[in-house]
Design a protein around this motif. Structure first.
Motif, PDB file in Angstrom:
ATOM      1  N   GLY A  90       0.797  -1.219   0.000  1.00  0.00           N
ATOM      2  CA  GLY A  90       0.000   0.000   0.000  1.00  0.00           C
ATOM      3  C   GLY A  90       0.829   1.268   0.000  1.00  0.00           C
ATOM      4  O   GLY A  90       0.287   2.359   0.008  1.00  0.00           O
ATOM      5  N   GLU A  91       2.151   1.123   0.017  1.00  0.00           N
ATOM      6  CA  GLU A  91       3.055   2.272  -0.063  1.00  0.00           C
ATOM      7  C   GLU A  91       3.793   2.219  -1.397  1.00  0.00           C
ATOM      8  O   GLU A  91       3.839   1.194  -2.066  1.00  0.00           O
ATOM      9  CB  GLU A  91       4.087   2.237   1.061  1.00  0.00           C
ATOM     10  N   SER A  92       4.377   3.333  -1.765  1.00  0.00           N
ATOM     11  CA  SER A  92       5.204   3.420  -2.963  1.00  0.00           C
ATOM     12  C   SER A  92       6.275   4.473  -2.691  1.00  0.00           C
ATOM     13  O   SER A  92       6.354   5.013  -1.593  1.00  0.00           O
ATOM     14  CB  SER A  92       4.349   3.803  -4.178  1.00  0.00           C
ATOM     15  N   SER A 142      26.935   8.621  -6.436  1.00  0.00           N
ATOM     16  CA  SER A 142      25.645   9.253  -6.663  1.00  0.00           C
ATOM     17  C   SER A 142      24.951   9.493  -5.333  1.00  0.00           C
ATOM     18  O   SER A 142      25.117   8.723  -4.383  1.00  0.00           O
ATOM     19  CB  SER A 142      24.786   8.339  -7.537  1.00  0.00           C
ATOM     20  N   THR A 143      24.168  10.561  -5.272  1.00  0.00           N
ATOM     21  CA  THR A 143      23.269  10.787  -4.144  1.00  0.00           C
ATOM     22  C   THR A 143      21.863  10.978  -4.705  1.00  0.00           C
ATOM     23  O   THR A 143      21.684  11.396  -5.853  1.00  0.00           O
ATOM     24  CB  THR A 143      23.677  12.028  -3.321  1.00  0.00           C
ATOM     25  N   SER A 144      20.890  10.640  -3.876  1.00  0.00           N
ATOM     26  CA  SER A 144      19.504  10.753  -4.319  1.00  0.00           C
ATOM     27  C   SER A 144      18.606  11.029  -3.133  1.00  0.00           C
ATOM     28  O   SER A 144      18.854  10.544  -2.026  1.00  0.00           O
ATOM     29  CB  SER A 144      19.058   9.458  -5.002  1.00  0.00           C
ATOM     30  N   THR A 145      17.570  11.801  -3.381  1.00  0.00           N
ATOM     31  CA  THR A 145      16.515  12.041  -2.408  1.00  0.00           C
ATOM     32  C   THR A 145      15.294  11.258  -2.864  1.00  0.00           C
ATOM     33  O   THR A 145      14.902  11.331  -4.033  1.00  0.00           O
ATOM     34  CB  THR A 145      16.178  13.544  -2.321  1.00  0.00           C
ATOM     35  N   VAL A 146      14.716  10.497  -1.940  1.00  0.00           N
ATOM     36  CA  VAL A 146      13.586   9.624  -2.259  1.00  0.00           C
ATOM     37  C   VAL A 146      12.417   9.982  -1.355  1.00  0.00           C
ATOM     38  O   VAL A 146      12.591  10.192  -0.148  1.00  0.00           O
ATOM     39  CB  VAL A 146      13.987   8.140  -2.076  1.00  0.00           C
ATOM     40  N   MET A 147      11.223  10.042  -1.942  1.00  0.00           N
ATOM     41  CA  MET A 147      10.014  10.336  -1.179  1.00  0.00           C
ATOM     42  C   MET A 147       9.154   9.079  -1.087  1.00  0.00           C
ATOM     43  O   MET A 147       8.822   8.472  -2.109  1.00  0.00           O
ATOM     44  CB  MET A 147       9.201  11.445  -1.853  1.00  0.00           C
ATOM     45  N   THR A 148       8.782   8.704   0.138  1.00  0.00           N
ATOM     46  CA  THR A 148       7.870   7.601   0.354  1.00  0.00           C
ATOM     47  C   THR A 148       6.440   8.127   0.247  1.00  0.00           C
ATOM     48  O   THR A 148       6.093   9.163   0.818  1.00  0.00           O
ATOM     49  CB  THR A 148       8.097   6.977   1.746  1.00  0.00           C
ATOM     50  N   LEU A 149       5.625   7.415  -0.498  1.00  0.00           N
ATOM     51  CA  LEU A 149       4.233   7.797  -0.741  1.00  0.00           C
ATOM     52  C   LEU A 149       3.307   6.822  -0.010  1.00  0.00           C
ATOM     53  O   LEU A 149       3.523   5.606  -0.045  1.00  0.00           O
ATOM     54  CB  LEU A 149       3.927   7.765  -2.236  1.00  0.00           C
ATOM     55  N   ALA A 154      -0.080   6.870  -3.017  1.00  0.00           N
ATOM     56  CA  ALA A 154       0.554   5.623  -3.438  1.00  0.00           C
ATOM     57  C   ALA A 154      -0.343   4.777  -4.339  1.00  0.00           C
ATOM     58  O   ALA A 154       0.153   3.870  -5.005  1.00  0.00           O
ATOM     59  CB  ALA A 154       0.948   4.798  -2.197  1.00  0.00           C
ATOM     60  N   ARG A 155      -1.614   5.084  -4.377  1.00  0.00           N
ATOM     61  CA  ARG A 155      -2.558   4.276  -5.164  1.00  0.00           C
ATOM     62  C   ARG A 155      -2.247   4.363  -6.655  1.00  0.00           C
ATOM     63  O   ARG A 155      -1.964   5.416  -7.185  1.00  0.00           O
ATOM     64  CB  ARG A 155      -3.971   4.740  -4.913  1.00  0.00           C
ATOM     65  N   GLY A 156      -2.304   3.198  -7.307  1.00  0.00           N
ATOM     66  CA  GLY A 156      -2.137   3.137  -8.753  1.00  0.00           C
ATOM     67  C   GLY A 156      -0.699   3.198  -9.208  1.00  0.00           C
ATOM     68  O   GLY A 156      -0.420   3.290 -10.397  1.00  0.00           O
TER      69      GLY A 156
END
Length: 157
Positions: A90-92, A142-149, A154-156
């Motif tokens: 249920g998360e993305s 490399s560096t990266s910023t990631v957002m948890t939805l 997060a749907r779809g």
């Protein structure tokens, strides 16, 4: 079906112990990794090590070195795999940015990308990924910023 957390599923995948009834809520191996020949060699909570066997014939740019875009994809795949070990059903998640520095050229080599979190947050996390050539020399970071939805966001996905 036996639904496993991503971390457990990938551990089974690496150990060749997946059975037909095992599944997870994310798609592994990913289609892009299959197409490029990227494999996951190690996995842990928030960490991932991926490899690709590169060749000038398949992966080079006009100068004959391995294309920087492939290194970027390898880093992005490692970071995404690392972060996916924290993602529940249920998360993305999505990348907000990806920055890469190139240190030395790559010709024909097995490349190893090692990703780990610099800071793990509930919504925003920061990762680092180092890429090494077969001879152990670092070729890129490399560096990266990631957002948890979660929820509707997060749907779809």
């Amino acid at each position: 079906m036996i639904k496993l957390p991503v971390l457990d599923y990938i551990q089974h995948m690496i150990n060749n112990t997946l059975t037909p009834e095992m599944c997870t809520h994310m798609q592994y191996p990913t289609p892009i990794s299959q197409m490029l020949g990227i494999t996951i060699t190690e996995i842990g909570p928030g960490t991932a090590t991926l490899q690709i066997d590169t060749s000038k014939e398949k992966h080079s740019n006009q100068q004959g070195t391995i294309h920087g875009g492939l290194l970027s994809e390898l880093a992005d795949a490692a970071i995404g795999t690392a972060h996916s070990t924290f993602i529940g059903e249920g998360e993305s998640f999505t990348s907000i940015d990806l920055k890469i520095n190139f240190y030395r050229p790559v010709f024909d080599a097995v490349l190893t990308a090692k990703a780990s979190p610099l800071q793990k947050g509930k919504t925003i996390s920061h990762y680092m990924c180092e890429i090494f050539r077969s001879d152990g020399k670092r070729v890129a970071m490399s560096t990266s910023t990631v957002m948890t939805l979660t929820g509707d966001k997060a749907r779809g996905r």
